[in-house]
Write an enzyme that holds these catalytic residues in place. Structure first.
Site, short mmCIF file in Angstrom:
data_model
loop_
_atom_site.label_atom_id
_atom_site.label_comp_id
_atom_site.label_asym_id
_atom_site.label_seq_id
_atom_site.Cartn_x
_atom_site.Cartn_y
_atom_site.Cartn_z
N LEU A 17 -43.25 -0.84 54.35
CA LEU A 17 -43.63 -2.22 54.02
C LEU A 17 -42.58 -3.22 54.50
CD1 LEU A 17 -45.67 -4.09 52.65
CD2 LEU A 17 -44.36 -3.83 50.53
N GLY A 431 -18.48 -14.13 53.73
CA GLY A 431 -17.93 -12.87 54.23
C GLY A 431 -18.60 -12.32 55.46
N SER A 432 -19.87 -11.93 55.36
CA SER A 432 -20.51 -11.22 56.46
C SER A 432 -21.16 -12.18 57.45
CB SER A 432 -21.57 -10.27 55.91
OG SER A 432 -22.52 -10.97 55.13
N TRP A 560 -24.04 -1.80 41.19
CA TRP A 560 -24.84 -1.55 42.37
C TRP A 560 -24.74 -0.10 42.84
CZ3 TRP A 560 -24.17 -6.65 45.66
CH2 TRP A 560 -24.87 -7.67 45.01
N CYS A 643 -23.69 -14.44 42.79
CA CYS A 643 -24.92 -15.01 43.32
C CYS A 643 -26.15 -14.60 42.53
CB CYS A 643 -25.11 -14.62 44.79
SG CYS A 643 -25.10 -12.86 45.11
N HIS A 694 -30.89 -17.10 52.24
CA HIS A 694 -32.00 -16.17 52.20
C HIS A 694 -33.26 -16.77 52.83
CE1 HIS A 694 -29.27 -14.50 49.17
NE2 HIS A 694 -29.79 -13.35 49.52
#
Length: 755
Positions: A17, A431-432, A560, A643, A694
């Site tokens: 998906l 950061g990324s 996580w 976040c 996002h």
């Protein structure tokens, strides 16, 4: 006894998906192909559950993005700005989830927040003054009919009206009282149509009942369901709760005309006591959540059967249920081809939990002499030593002063300002940078042994050079190396820590098409090698500007990952904190003087009831973070990042983390967090995210200037940092480059105005 599943992973066994949706959003496939792939996945998941003899299978647990958004869309809770785009229904839905920037308009996405105490994110439904609640779309009905055509009669599931009401965000003058009757009528229309289609059961999910409830909350809940249950007709209604117990409203629920009540006996620590104290209506069916829907460990039948027997003391009709939806665990252990069998034997993913439900049903019918029970009992009797004596000794030696950083904040702040000499409103990123297909291919080739370490590192070094050059060109103030060597902010660190295990395909949906692969904490944690030092030192040598060392904090590492259940979460977090502390001091010794320790998931395991916040979580989570940085020098600046959670009510705990700078997600929440920071006189320097990463839309310079101006109306420029909401790994090159360039330009324009 019968069995039930609240919800099943919708991404597919191989993330079908995710990939199909991303191709559609990029214009690479037609809508019809996406819809066909989705239908195939639903069929596969229903048939799998049917093959495992699950008696109550859910429909409408599938979603292209989020079930809360699905429910809002079904009831036409669609803000005017999305309706004005004049898009087809699916594209309008995606615009609400991701934002839209194109020939039809330019709109931001709905706000996004964490779903209770999980790492799943939901879209916050928004009620404007133009809302007209009515049935919009046919998804829930179509999917029930799809399953019926396969010969599988499902229980359609929908987010309940009380929980939906609690999640709504009102942006105009309307209040919940203004829309309550229309909302109830909308649900009644859904029930009527499902009843006419032949549904016997409908599941309404009301996890908001596990929060602390006021008298007003209980009155609202009772008002809603009295009207619904009085008009439901012949269809049976299952009230499903999860993530906790319903101590505040148990008797109210019991006295309402529900046909079934779903209680969580894994996280609902008071639910068994409630049964003992108040009994249960024997005309109702109890859907007992006894198979853990959130962890990946094999079910210990001796404990579960004992629990079921205790439940049976008060209940005649029991359905064995998952404790929550299985979207929070990977699809199946069968996809793990590289994990040793000795480890795999300990795990149970979604597909395996179906088998556990079936086996528990058989055991409860036939007895403990069945081989299912005997074999499981023998498995758990085998020794399983996961202890590292050196780690245990280090934990035992910790003292109170190990958790306190000196000198105090204001002294450090002045020292750091003199050292770094940053301009007012310093700019940075979280950061990324984008993880392109080339970046992923390089990492995959190295992992598979197709290239050697030198070739792998040379590619990453070239990427770092390019992005350092770009950051300098647009004149960012504090730079980052981009994290091209990192697959995930938790998995990467876990791979360099002793005590972790890693799956090959243990993917779990975080939001929309974003999937994560949580590592497994198997034993005691320790750092066996430097985690980030080489890349940080290499990057700092490329520039005279400060480069941030980028680390993941201990609480996020815990939240996580799939944690152990044989020791406490507090002890595991201290082990992680000591390992990350070693990395912080190593970075500092190598000249990295700004170090970001992300705690994106700080709130995730916060108990849902406020009375438990301190004793069951904050009393060990916050000290664990302080332990990580308590020994650094005064001129080393410690950043953190958080976040997509609600932080207003734990602001004091965040202050107690004693960071020098904290960046927050803020753009989707209209900067409301700043009001809270002002209210408590938050001393830490802050970087509220100025644009939403996002979403693929690119904010203009003018838009960003307006955002910064709004911030400066409430915050002193001397404590404000400018940054995006979060890391940029999921974004494409063009939008990343343009957005950062606009962010820096807007900041410089505002600096000029301030001067």
């Amino acid at each position: 006894m019968k069995t039930a599943v609240i919800g099943y992973p919708r991404i597919g066994s191989n993330r079908e998906l995710k990939f199909a949706t991303e191709r559609y959003l990029k214009g690479q496939i037609e809508q019809s192909e996406l819809l066909q792939i989705a239908q195939n996945l639903r069929k596969e998941h229903w048939v799998e559950q049917d093959n495992q003899k699950i008696d109550y299978i859910s429909s409408n647990d599938f979603s292209f993005y989020d079930n809360v958004l699905d429910t809002a869309y079904l009831l036409n809770i669609i803000p005017k700005r999305y309706q004005e785009l004049q898009l087809n229904s699916l594209d309008q839905y995606f615009a609400m989830a991701r934002g839209y920037q194109g020939e039809n308009g330019d709109v931001k996405a709905l706000a996004m927040k964490k779903w209770f105490n999980t790492n799943y994110h939901y879209l916050v439904p928004e009620v404007d003054d133009q809302v007209e609640i009515s049935l919009n779309g046919t998804k829930i009905f179509d999917e029930f009919q799809e399953a019926l055509d396969l010969g599988i009669k499902t229980k359609p599931v929908i987010v309940g009206p009380y929980t939906l009401m609690k999640l709504l965000r009102f942006t105009g003058t309307l209040t919940y009282q203004d829309i309550l009757d229309d909302l109830i009528n909308g649900y009644l229309e859904v029930i009527k149509k499902l009843r006419n289609l032949g549904a016997s059961w409908i599941e309404v999910d009301e996890p908001a009942l596990v929060f602390d409830l006021s008298d007003k909350d209980i009155i609202l809940f009772k008002e809603i369901y009295t009207k619904i249950l009085d008009n439901k007709g012949s269809v049976k209604i299952l009230l499903q709760t999860y993530f906790g117990d319903i101590r505040d409203c148990y008797q109210t629920v019991l006295n309402l005309d529900f046909d079934g009540i779903g209680l969580d006996f894994i996280e609902g620590k008071e639910n068994l006591t409630l049964l003992d104290r108040y009994g249960f209506d024997q005309n109702k069916i109890l859907f007992a959540g006894v198979v853990n829907g959130k962890n990946i460990w094999k079910n210990e039948y001796e404990k579960t059967v004992s629990l079921i027997e205790k439940i049976k003391n008060n209940v005649n009709k029991i359905v064995l249920n998952t404790s929550c939806s299985l979207i929070h665990v990977p699809y199946t252990i069968e996809n793990e081809r590289n994990l040793e069998q000795i480890y795999k034997n300990n795990f149970s993913f979604a597909q395996e939990k179906l088998k556990e439900l079936f086996q528990l049903k058989v055991i409860m019918r036939i007895g403990k002499g069945h081989s299912y029970y005997v074999d499981n009992l023998a498995f758990f009797k085998e020794p399983n030593n996961r202890t590292n004596e050196a780690v245990q000794a280090r934990i035992a030696a910790l003292k109170k002063e190990d958790f306190i950083r000196l000198p105090e904040f204001e002294v450090r702040r002045q020292i750091q300002k003199e050292k770094f000499k940053l301009p007012i409103l310093p700019t940075t990123t979280i950061g990324s940078f984008p993880q392109t297909k080339e970046v992923r291919a390089n990492r995959r080739a190295y992992r598979n042994g197709d290239i050697d370490e030198q070739t792998y590192a040379e590619f990453n070094h070239q990427m770092i050079k390019e992005w350092i050059k770009y950051q300098e060109e647009i004149d960012l103030d504090v730079l980052v190396h981009g994290e091209f060597e990192r697959n995930d902010m938790v998995e990467y660190f876990g791979e360099n820590l002793d005590g972790y295990l890693f799956t090959e395909n243990g993917w779990v949906q975080s939001y929309g098409t974003r999937c994560v692969k949580p590592p497994v904490i198997w034993g005691d944690i320790s750092r066996v090698r430097p985690l980030t030092v080489d890349y940080a030192v290499y990057t700092q040598a490329l520039t005279k500007k400060p480069v941030k060392g980028m680390l993941t904090g201990p609480v996020t590492m815990l939240n996580w990952s799939f944690p152990r259940i044989d020791i406490s979460l507090a002890e595991t977090t201290l082990q992680l904190a000591l390992a990350i502390k070693d990395e912080v001091l190593d970075l500092e010794d190598h000249g990295i003087k700004i170090i970001q320790i992300d705690e994106a998931a700080l709130r995730e395991k916060l108990p849902l009831r406020k009375r438990d916040w301190q004793s069951e979580y904050l009393d060990w989570a916050i000290p664990a973070y302080r332990l990580v940085h308590s020994s650094v020098q005064a001129d080393t600046q410690i950043h953190s990042h958080m976040c997509y959670s609600e932080f207003d009510d734990i602001i004091q705990a965040i202050e107690d983390m004693d960071s020098d700078v904290i960046s927050f997600e803020a753009s989707r929440s209209d900067l409301t967090l700043i009001d809270t920071l002002n209210r408590v006189n938050f001393k830490t320097e802050i970087g509220p995210g100025v644009y939403d990463i996002h979403s693929p839309r690119i904010p203009s310079v003018e838009e960003l200037e307006r955002v910064l101006t709004s911030m400066l109306e409430k915050l002193s420029a001397s404590k404000l940092w400018i940054n995006p909401d979060c890391g940029l790994k999921t974004r494409a090159y063009p939008e990343t480059l343009a957005s950062l360039k606009n962010m820096v330009e807007a900041t410089k324009n505002i600096r000029t105005k301030l001067q």
